[in-house]
Scaffold this motif. Structure first.
Motif, PDB file in Angstrom:
ATOM      1  N   SER A 107      71.703  17.345 112.484  1.00 53.59           N
ATOM      2  CA  SER A 107      71.055  18.544 111.983  1.00 53.59           C
ATOM      3  C   SER A 107      69.758  18.097 111.338  1.00 53.59           C
ATOM      4  O   SER A 107      69.727  17.118 110.610  1.00 53.59           O
ATOM      5  CB  SER A 107      71.949  19.241 110.977  1.00 53.59           C
ATOM      6  N   ALA A 108      68.679  18.777 111.662  1.00 53.70           N
ATOM      7  CA  ALA A 108      67.369  18.369 111.151  1.00 53.70           C
ATOM      8  C   ALA A 108      67.360  18.354 109.634  1.00 53.70           C
ATOM      9  O   ALA A 108      66.557  17.695 109.018  1.00 53.70           O
ATOM     10  CB  ALA A 108      66.289  19.308 111.684  1.00 53.70           C
TER      11      ALA A 108
ATOM     12  N   SER B 154      56.121  19.458 115.540  1.00 53.89           N
ATOM     13  CA  SER B 154      56.891  19.421 114.287  1.00 53.89           C
ATOM     14  C   SER B 154      57.688  20.698 114.072  1.00 53.89           C
ATOM     15  O   SER B 154      58.754  20.670 113.458  1.00 53.89           O
ATOM     16  CB  SER B 154      55.964  19.158 113.090  1.00 53.89           C
ATOM     17  N   VAL B 155      57.199  21.820 114.601  1.00 57.94           N
ATOM     18  CA  VAL B 155      57.904  23.103 114.440  1.00 57.94           C
ATOM     19  C   VAL B 155      59.020  23.241 115.479  1.00 57.94           C
ATOM     20  O   VAL B 155      60.155  23.566 115.137  1.00 57.94           O
ATOM     21  CB  VAL B 155      56.926  24.298 114.577  1.00 57.94           C
ATOM     22  N   VAL B 156      58.686  22.955 116.737  1.00 56.27           N
ATOM     23  CA  VAL B 156      59.633  23.251 117.821  1.00 56.27           C
ATOM     24  C   VAL B 156      60.916  22.450 117.675  1.00 56.27           C
ATOM     25  O   VAL B 156      62.015  22.968 117.903  1.00 56.27           O
ATOM     26  CB  VAL B 156      58.967  23.017 119.195  1.00 56.27           C
ATOM     27  N   ARG B 157      60.814  21.191 117.248  1.00 52.38           N
ATOM     28  CA  ARG B 157      62.033  20.380 117.110  1.00 52.38           C
ATOM     29  C   ARG B 157      62.956  20.892 116.020  1.00 52.38           C
ATOM     30  O   ARG B 157      64.120  20.520 115.963  1.00 52.38           O
ATOM     31  CB  ARG B 157      61.693  18.916 116.882  1.00 52.38           C
ATOM     32  N   LEU B 158      62.430  21.768 115.148  1.00 53.33           N
ATOM     33  CA  LEU B 158      63.244  22.321 114.060  1.00 53.33           C
ATOM     34  C   LEU B 158      63.849  23.679 114.392  1.00 53.33           C
ATOM     35  O   LEU B 158      64.651  24.202 113.619  1.00 53.33           O
ATOM     36  CB  LEU B 158      62.398  22.459 112.784  1.00 53.33           C
ATOM     37  N   ILE B 159      63.471  24.271 115.531  1.00 51.56           N
ATOM     38  CA  ILE B 159      64.044  25.558 115.894  1.00 51.56           C
ATOM     39  C   ILE B 159      65.533  25.341 116.146  1.00 51.56           C
ATOM     40  O   ILE B 159      65.904  24.438 116.893  1.00 51.56           O
ATOM     41  CB  ILE B 159      63.362  26.159 117.142  1.00 51.56           C
ATOM     42  N   PRO B 160      66.391  26.155 115.505  1.00 55.28           N
ATOM     43  CA  PRO B 160      67.828  25.951 115.646  1.00 55.28           C
ATOM     44  C   PRO B 160      68.247  25.854 117.114  1.00 55.28           C
ATOM     45  O   PRO B 160      67.846  26.671 117.928  1.00 55.28           O
ATOM     46  CB  PRO B 160      68.423  27.201 114.984  1.00 55.28           C
ATOM     47  N   GLY B 161      69.018  24.807 117.430  1.00 54.77           N
ATOM     48  CA  GLY B 161      69.504  24.644 118.790  1.00 54.77           C
ATOM     49  C   GLY B 161      68.650  23.753 119.669  1.00 54.77           C
ATOM     50  O   GLY B 161      69.077  23.358 120.745  1.00 54.77           O
ATOM     51  N   VAL B 162      67.435  23.411 119.219  1.00 58.48           N
ATOM     52  CA  VAL B 162      66.544  22.619 120.072  1.00 58.48           C
ATOM     53  C   VAL B 162      66.863  21.135 120.015  1.00 58.48           C
ATOM     54  O   VAL B 162      66.950  20.462 121.033  1.00 58.48           O
ATOM     55  CB  VAL B 162      65.058  22.866 119.712  1.00 58.48           C
TER      56      VAL B 162
ATOM     57  N   GLN C 249      64.784  28.863 125.996  1.00 61.60           N
ATOM     58  CA  GLN C 249      64.093  30.089 125.580  1.00 61.60           C
ATOM     59  C   GLN C 249      63.954  30.182 124.063  1.00 61.60           C
ATOM     60  O   GLN C 249      63.988  31.272 123.486  1.00 61.60           O
ATOM     61  CB  GLN C 249      64.804  31.324 126.114  1.00 61.60           C
ATOM     62  N   ALA C 250      63.812  29.027 123.434  1.00 62.47           N
ATOM     63  CA  ALA C 250      63.556  29.001 121.992  1.00 62.47           C
ATOM     64  C   ALA C 250      62.078  29.187 121.736  1.00 62.47           C
ATOM     65  O   ALA C 250      61.657  29.629 120.666  1.00 62.47           O
ATOM     66  CB  ALA C 250      64.024  27.678 121.397  1.00 62.47           C
TER      67      ALA C 250
ATOM     68  N   LYS D  47      59.552  26.382 107.638  1.00 59.23           N
ATOM     69  CA  LYS D  47      59.351  27.836 107.470  1.00 59.23           C
ATOM     70  C   LYS D  47      59.011  28.493 108.805  1.00 59.23           C
ATOM     71  O   LYS D  47      59.553  29.545 109.140  1.00 59.23           O
ATOM     72  CB  LYS D  47      58.185  28.086 106.501  1.00 59.23           C
ATOM     73  N   TRP D  48      58.105  27.879 109.543  1.00 63.33           N
ATOM     74  CA  TRP D  48      57.697  28.450 110.824  1.00 63.33           C
ATOM     75  C   TRP D  48      58.856  28.479 111.799  1.00 63.33           C
ATOM     76  O   TRP D  48      59.042  29.453 112.530  1.00 63.33           O
ATOM     77  CB  TRP D  48      56.543  27.649 111.427  1.00 63.33           C
ATOM     78  N   ALA D  49      59.647  27.385 111.814  1.00 61.56           N
ATOM     79  CA  ALA D  49      60.768  27.300 112.751  1.00 61.56           C
ATOM     80  C   ALA D  49      61.814  28.367 112.442  1.00 61.56           C
ATOM     81  O   ALA D  49      62.474  28.883 113.341  1.00 61.56           O
ATOM     82  CB  ALA D  49      61.396  25.909 112.700  1.00 61.56           C
ATOM     83  N   ASP D  50      61.966  28.700 111.177  1.00 60.23           N
ATOM     84  CA  ASP D  50      62.968  29.683 110.755  1.00 60.23           C
ATOM     85  C   ASP D  50      62.452  31.115 110.825  1.00 60.23           C
ATOM     86  O   ASP D  50      63.225  32.061 110.720  1.00 60.23           O
ATOM     87  CB  ASP D  50      63.428  29.396 109.314  1.00 60.23           C
ATOM     88  N   SER D  51      61.135  31.270 110.960  1.00 61.16           N
ATOM     89  CA  SER D  51      60.556  32.616 110.974  1.00 61.16           C
ATOM     90  C   SER D  51      60.609  33.193 112.379  1.00 61.16           C
ATOM     91  O   SER D  51      60.900  32.495 113.339  1.00 61.16           O
ATOM     92  CB  SER D  51      59.107  32.580 110.519  1.00 61.16           C
ATOM     93  N   ASN D  52      60.329  34.474 112.481  1.00 60.60           N
ATOM     94  CA  ASN D  52      60.253  35.074 113.811  1.00 60.60           C
ATOM     95  C   ASN D  52      58.809  35.334 114.214  1.00 60.60           C
ATOM     96  O   ASN D  52      58.542  36.183 115.054  1.00 60.60           O
ATOM     97  CB  ASN D  52      61.065  36.372 113.847  1.00 60.60           C
TER      98      ASN D  52
END
Ligand code: 4GN
Length: 221
Positions: free
Chosen positions: A165-166, A151-159, A30-31, A101-106
Motif C-alpha cells: 500500500s502506498a 507521482s500522482v498516477v502510482r497513488l491512484i487506488p488500485g494502480v 481505467q484509473a 491529494k490529487w490521487a484521492d480527488s476526482n
C-alpha cells in the motif's frame, strides 16, 4: 477516472513515460486517461506560429497568449472543470502530500508545458495553479509534467497493485523514509543481509525497520 490533458509542443516526449508499465496498467484499469494536445495545432497563420519577441526588448522568444488560450479552451471543452496547471520554476514546490491529494480527488487536470524563455503573462488568467518540481530551470515544462503525472498516477487506488500500500512508503507520513531492503543472495561480495531479516520474527523485523527508517530520516542527505 482522472482525465489528464497535456498541452505541449513536443507530445512525442511523453510516449515512453505514458506507455511504461505502470502508466499503461493505470490506463488499462481505467484509473486514468491521457490526451496530448499539440500546441502547434493552435498556432497562428500558415506557419502555425506560437512564439514572438518580448515587448520592451530582451533575448529570446515567448509563447504567445492566443495559441495557449485556444489550446486550453479546447482542452476545457472536454473537461470543463479541469484544473489548469502551469509548469514553471516560479510555481509552488511539488510535494508527496499534494500528489496524494490529487490521487484521492476526482479532479481532472490540464498541464501547460512552456518552452523558450517564457510565456505571455496574460495566460495566467486561465491558470489555476503554478507548480515547480524544484529550484532549477529546464528547457521545457514537459519533464516536470511527467514527474507530477507519475507521482500522482502510482497513488491512484488500485494502480500500484496490491502488494505495497502506498501509504506505508517513503515520505507518506512526511517524516520517515523507507527502510533498507535486501534480496537474494544472503551474502554478496562478503556483504551480509542483516540477521534480523532472516529470523522470520515479524515483530522484531517491524521494530528494526521502524528504527532504520527513523535513522535515515534524521541523518543528513
Ligand atoms: C518548470 C518549467 C523548470 C520547471 C521549466 C520546474 C519551462 N523549468 N522547476 N521550464 O518545475 C520558461 C518558460 C521556463 C517555460 C519554463
Amino acid at each position: 477516472m482522472i482525465k489528464i490533458q497535456v498541452i505541449t509542443l513536443f507530445p512525442e516526449m511523453f510516449d515512453g513515460v505514458l506507455n511504461s508499465s505502470m502508466m499503461w496498467k493505470a490506463q488499462e484499469k481505467q484509473a486514468v486517461e491521457f490526451r496530448l494536445i499539440n500546441l502547434r495545432d493552435f498556432g497562428l497563420g500558415l506557419r502555425k506560429r506560437v512564439d514572438d519577441t518580448p515587448y520592451g526588448g530582451g533575448d529570446g522568444m515567448l509563447l504567445m497568449a492566443e495559441p495557449l488560450f485556444s489550446a486550453i479552451n479546447h482542452a476545457k471543452e472536454r473537461c470543463p472543470n479541469a484544473k489548469v496547471v502551469l509548469m514553471t520554476p516560479r510555481g509552488v514546490r511539488w510535494v508527496q502530500s499534494e500528489a496524494q491529494k490529487w490521487a484521492d480527488s476526482n479532479d481532472d487536470y490540464i498541464f501547460v508545458c512552456g518552452r523558450y524563455e517564457g510565456y505571455d503573462e496574460r495566460i495566467l488568467t486561465l491558470v489555476d495553479m503554478q507548480v515547480s518540481v524544484g529550484d532549477y530551470v529546464l528547457t521545457g515544462g514537459e519533464l516536470p509534467a511527467m514527474t507530477i503525472i507519475d507521482s500522482v498516477v502510482r497513488l491512484i487506488p488500485g494502480v500500484l497493485g496490491g502488494e505495497t500500500s502506498a501509504s506505508i512508503e517513503s515520505f507518506s507520513d512526511g517524516e520517515t523514509l523507507e527502510f533498507p531492503q535486501y534480496t537474494r543472495p544472503e551474502v554478496f561480495k562478503g556483504l551480509e543481509v542483516p540477521k534480523v531479516l532472516l529470523t522470520g520474527n515479524h515483530a522484531e523485523i517491524a521494530k528494526w525497520r521502524k528504527s532504520q527508517s527513523l535513522k535515515i530520516s534524521s541523518s543528513d542527505k
